[in-house]
Write an enzyme that holds these catalytic residues in place. Sequence first.
Site, PDB file in Angstrom:
ATOM      1  CB  VAL A 161      -5.207 -52.013  16.083  1.00  0.00           C
ATOM      2  CG1 VAL A 161      -4.865 -50.818  15.196  1.00  0.00           C
ATOM      3  CG2 VAL A 161      -4.223 -52.088  17.254  1.00  0.00           C
ATOM      4  CD  GLU A 162      -7.377 -52.655  10.821  1.00  0.00           C
ATOM      5  OE1 GLU A 162      -8.309 -51.972  10.349  1.00  0.00           O
ATOM      6  OE2 GLU A 162      -6.189 -52.506  10.473  1.00  0.00           O
TER       7      GLU A 162
END
Length: 361
Positions: A161-162
């Site tokens: 996600v990051e």
Amino acid sequence: MFKRRYVTLLPLFVLLAACSSKPKPTETDTTTGTPSGGFLLEPQHNVMQMGGDFANNPNAQQFIDKMVNKHGFDRQQLQEILSQAKRLDSVLRLMDNQAPTTSVKPPSGPNGAWLRYRKKFITPDNVQNGVVFWNQYEDALNRAWQVYGVPPEIIVGIIGVETRWGRVMGKTRILDALATLSFNYPRRAEYFSGELETFLLMARDEQDDPLNLKGSFAGAMGYGQFMPSSYKQYAVDFSGDGHINLWDPVDAIGSVANYFKAHGWVKGDQVAVMANGQAPGLPNGFKTKYSISQLAAAGLTPQQPLGNHQQASLLRLDVGTGYQYWYGLPNFYTITRYNHSTHYAMAVWQLGQAVALARVQ
């Protein structure tokens, strides 16, 4: 722990080589002599230069005084470094866009907000890239599980996600971003001045040229997008090379796991359980806390056993045709310590689950 970006897919080894924002020294690299309390700079950055975007900024001068008096930095070299930092108006605009607002009214009914958010991360191509990352760093992920008790799917979910597993770690010079926000963004100047202080200490300790390191517009770094304060508190040398390098996937894996352990991750415990029923009358969100009997009285029952849990937060996801309710357990709350958002935490968890499932299919 800021930003959301998307890129077309390229072979993994090309992407990881291309996106690294911490240059590696080569045998031909030369560095200049380092004054006491100073940095190890590359020749092009070791210049006798005064002025720059922050030359007459009183906040910058106060910051330099603090770094010299508190940490023993070389004043002249620090002035020269900050004179090469750029004020980035684009960063100020992006931060203003991140500021909380009360002017937007919440939707009157379901509109699919969770589904739209989920589709940013959980796609067939992205899941497959997660499989590649997991397979490549399986040993480090398993070791982090053993050492910190955090399973691979959670670490994979966070890094996915990051930064899309290192594909999108940011192209903004961290010094520029943090200097801009420290000296020209009064609303959060105190916070970002602390981040700039820690960033420069990190660069000095790790013998990095601070003018080379790149990350997000807010100064987040590496695979896990750690802010400098998170680096200071939670980053670890998981590769055993004597350095903490957030742009190294192995160090990032260990650091993310250590962050979760420090924030209360319970090894082997559940994250969340979907509920049968609806509870429109109860406030929801990861900060709420109800007894299981209260949720039952409101009309909810868990689709799976809750183990020994006697309390849970009430999570509500907008799926367009209605709302999906979940029991949020302590490990779900721990994920929100990385980013204070129900959507974020659920995306991390479900992305990690999707990658884990794809590996065995």
